[in-house]
Design a protein around this motif. Structure first.
Motif, short mmCIF file in Angstrom:
data_model
loop_
_atom_site.label_atom_id
_atom_site.label_comp_id
_atom_site.label_asym_id
_atom_site.label_seq_id
_atom_site.Cartn_x
_atom_site.Cartn_y
_atom_site.Cartn_z
N PHE A 76 0.83 -1.03 -0.14
CA PHE A 76 0.13 0.14 -0.04
C PHE A 76 0.94 1.15 -0.09
N LYS A 77 0.60 2.17 -0.99
CA LYS A 77 1.46 3.27 -0.98
C LYS A 77 0.73 4.51 0.13
N LYS A 78 1.66 5.25 0.62
CA LYS A 78 1.34 6.21 1.50
C LYS A 78 0.98 7.28 0.63
N LYS A 79 0.07 8.01 1.16
CA LYS A 79 -0.58 9.34 0.25
C LYS A 79 0.29 10.45 0.97
#
Length: 79
Positions: A76-79
Motif C-alpha cells: 500500500f502506498k502512503k499518500k
C-alpha cells in the motif's frame, strides 16, 4: 650526528614498542566490521542460519521479501 639515543630515550623505547603492539592487538580484536568480534558474530549468524529453520525463514522474509507459494504480498502506498 644526532643518530645516537640518550639513555632516557633508550628506556622509553621498549615501552613505546609495547604500546604499539598493544594497539595492534586491540585493533585486530575490535576493528569495526572486520575484527575478531565481528568474525565471531558472523560465525554465530551462520550457525543459526544452518540450524534454525524458523530463523532462516524470518531472515528470508524480512531481508529478501520472499514469500511462500500460497502467499500474496500487498503493498500500500502512503499518500
Amino acid at each position: 650526528m644526532g643518530d645516537t639515543l640518550t639513555s632516557r630515550e633508550k628506556k622509553l623505547l621498549p615501552h613505546i614498542g609495547l604500546l604499539l603492539a598493544l594497539l595492534v592487538i586491540l585493533w585486530i580484536v575490535f576493528a569495526p566490521g572486520r575484527g575478531m568480534l565481528a568474525l565471531h558474530r558472523a560465525q554465530k549468524e551462520v550457525e543459526r542460519l544452518q540450524s534454525d529453520p524458523a530463523y532462516l525463514e524470518d531472515k528470508a522474509r524480512k531481508e529478501y521479501g520472499l514469500l511462500k507459494d500460497n502467499e500474496l504480498l500487498y503493498i500500500f502506498k502512503k499518500k
